[in-house]
Design an enzyme around this catalytic site. Structure first.
Site, PDB file in Angstrom:
ATOM      1  N   SER A  69       0.800  -0.916  -0.065  1.00  0.00           N
ATOM      2  CA  SER A  69       0.259   0.501  -0.001  1.00  0.00           C
ATOM      3  C   SER A  69       0.698   1.049   0.263  1.00  0.00           C
ATOM      4  CB  SER A  69      -0.983  -0.009   1.204  1.00  0.00           C
ATOM      5  OG  SER A  69      -1.793   1.200   1.552  1.00  0.00           O
ATOM      6  N   LYS A  96      -0.942  -0.854  -3.937  1.00  0.00           N
ATOM      7  CA  LYS A  96      -1.967   0.055  -3.741  1.00  0.00           C
ATOM      8  C   LYS A  96      -2.102   1.310  -3.458  1.00  0.00           C
ATOM      9  CE  LYS A  96      -4.445  -0.268   0.341  1.00  0.00           C
ATOM     10  NZ  LYS A  96      -5.257  -1.290   1.166  1.00  0.00           N
ATOM     11  N   LYS A 115      -3.674   5.307  -2.036  1.00  0.00           N
ATOM     12  CA  LYS A 115      -4.442   5.858  -1.516  1.00  0.00           C
ATOM     13  C   LYS A 115      -4.824   7.146  -2.462  1.00  0.00           C
ATOM     14  CE  LYS A 115      -4.454   3.741   2.675  1.00  0.00           C
ATOM     15  NZ  LYS A 115      -5.480   2.382   3.484  1.00  0.00           N
ATOM     16  N   ASP A 124      -7.557   3.082  -3.140  1.00  0.00           N
ATOM     17  CA  ASP A 124      -8.250   3.103  -1.783  1.00  0.00           C
ATOM     18  C   ASP A 124      -8.392   3.704  -1.654  1.00  0.00           C
ATOM     19  OD1 ASP A 124      -9.181   1.944   0.382  1.00  0.00           O
ATOM     20  OD2 ASP A 124      -7.373   2.160   1.451  1.00  0.00           O
ATOM     21  N   GLU A 152     -11.311   0.264  -3.855  1.00  0.00           N
ATOM     22  CA  GLU A 152     -12.050   0.133  -2.989  1.00  0.00           C
ATOM     23  C   GLU A 152     -12.417   1.312  -1.296  1.00  0.00           C
ATOM     24  OE1 GLU A 152      -9.395  -1.490   1.911  1.00  0.00           O
ATOM     25  OE2 GLU A 152      -8.272  -1.271   0.366  1.00  0.00           O
ATOM     26  N   ASP A 193     -14.467  -2.504   2.592  1.00  0.00           N
ATOM     27  CA  ASP A 193     -13.788  -2.588   3.379  1.00  0.00           C
ATOM     28  C   ASP A 193     -14.574  -2.307   5.277  1.00  0.00           C
ATOM     29  OD1 ASP A 193     -11.478  -2.013   5.767  1.00  0.00           O
ATOM     30  OD2 ASP A 193     -10.293  -0.972   4.556  1.00  0.00           O
ATOM     31  N   LYS A 202     -10.390  -7.820   7.132  1.00  0.00           N
ATOM     32  CA  LYS A 202      -9.664  -7.432   8.847  1.00  0.00           C
ATOM     33  C   LYS A 202      -9.704  -8.096   9.339  1.00  0.00           C
ATOM     34  CE  LYS A 202      -7.684  -2.448   6.544  1.00  0.00           C
ATOM     35  NZ  LYS A 202      -8.432  -1.241   6.288  1.00  0.00           N
ATOM     36  N   GLY A 217      -4.482  -4.133   5.609  1.00  0.00           N
ATOM     37  CA  GLY A 217      -3.669  -3.835   6.630  1.00  0.00           C
ATOM     38  C   GLY A 217      -4.070  -3.207   7.369  1.00  0.00           C
TER      39      GLY A 217
END
Length: 369
Positions: free
Chosen positions: A136, A162, A164, A189, A214, A239, A263, A291
């Protein structure tokens, strides 16, 4: 299992690099390490994923300490546990507080596997001997810095990238990534940064052939994600919206997502994680393990759950050295060619280092029967 005592330790560790998302930047990590001691002489270990501020969810380190100490631990010590699946049932009278519940339940699962002299992955029904690793990438100060980081991670062997995103840090950055890396497995994400008013804007992401986007909408939403998914070719992954197998069932039936991020801390522990996994298998919904900037104990639990068959997308369980100058387990989690080996030793397969843990402990408390 007959539990003799439970030790809570408030730990603080510095991250190697700041990590920025749409909800804030983390420079260090406060968390709780749980040690469950049995009369057999063995200990099981868990780790709370909550942080100091309620910006990912409503839980914090302080609320976890309160809930564990005043409510959950008395329930756990009330009578012996025969199997870890009983823990979630015993915690049912306490609503919510999933991170706190998971930290204790994971420690019981580790203890159970150690007493059975079997790897935790096998105790959970895992079938893999190694797991694929993604990474990430937080929001960076520039497009150049983002591309530079991604190139470095690809050279290290990570199987999936991934990034952000948030409004004004989305279309242009994904376009730049795709221009330089046209064939990589790429996902975005959003950490709840958008609303249904952004549908036309988010439709632009379809051009980048993302593995998924996400949690684009609100953290407690399932309905609006269904409306958004109907307008996107890109699969939506939920998520924050998924806390239980019931949440997952409703999201799947509504068509709110095509992928689910699991998660352990978010869903209250390993037992609920297995229920969600089995539901996703039944409905052909791929999964991956997210994570929460875990240290080694939490990371080890993520490795174990990712060994289950339906975790088909590389997760965020990067090696220890990606986040920490020195982890609190021995050996540390390492990656080779984009894979992490699933431990074959009993329990989580890593030994918590009491010396390293004590060096980072701000305070602790022991609870006895």
């Amino acid at each position: 299992m007959e539990i003799k005592s439970i030790v809570l330790r408030h730990i603080k560790m510095d991250l190697l690099n700041p990590f920025t998302t749409s909800v804030g930047t983390e420079y260090d990590k406060d968390f709780i390490v749980v040690e469950v001691k049995a009369k057999s002489g063995l200990s099981g270990w868990g780790e709370s994923v909550s942080i100091m501020e309620p910006i990912y969810n409503e839980e914090t380190v302080k609320t976890n300490w309160h809930m564990m100490g005043d409510f959950l631990i008395p329930l756990l010590l009330k009578e012996p546990i025969h199997h870890p699946d009983e823990v979630s049932e015993r915690f049912k009278p306490i609503r919510g507080n999933y991170n706190a519940k998971a930290a204790l339940e994971c420690a019981v699962w580790d203890l159970y596997a150690r007493e059975q002299n079997m790897p935790l992955a096998k105790a959970l029904g895992g079938v893999k001997d190694k797991i694929e690793v993604g990474v990430s990438v937080g929001i960076q100060e520039s497009e150049y810095k983002m591309l530079q980081q991604i190139e470095g991670y690809l050279n290290e062997g990570y199987k999936r990238i991934k990034v952000k995103i948030k409004p004004e840090w989305d279309v242009h950055i994904l376009k730049a990534i795709r221009a330089q890396f046209p064939d990589i497995a790429l996902m975005a994400d959003a950490n709840c940064a958008y609303t249904l008013e952004d549908i036309e804007h988010l439709q632009q992401l379809d051009a980048f052939h993302l593995t998924m986007i996400e949690q684009p909408l609100a953290c407690d939403d399932i309905i609006d994600h269904s409306r958004l998914q109907a307008k996107l070719r890109t699969p939506i992954c939920l998520d924050e919206s998924i806390h239980t197998a019931e949440d997952a069932r409703k999201a799947i039936e509504l068509g709110s997502c095509k992928i689910i991020n699991l998660k352990i801390g978010r869903v209250g522990g390993v037992t609920e994680s297995k229920k969600i996994h089995d539901l996703c298998v039944k409905n052909e919904i791929p999964m991956w393990c997210g994570g929460m900037l875990e240290a080694g104990i939490g990371r080890a639990h993520n490795i174990a759950i990712t060994s289950l068959a339906n975790f088909t997308i590389p997760g965020d369980t990067a090696p220890s050295s990606h986040y920490w100058k020195e982890d609190i387990i021995q050996p540390e989690v390492v990656m080779k060619d984009g894979f992490i080996l699933v431990p074959e030793l009993p329990g989580i397969g890593f030994d918590p280092s009491i010396t390293k843990i004590d060096d980072r402990t701000l305070y602790s408390k022991t609870f006895r029967r």
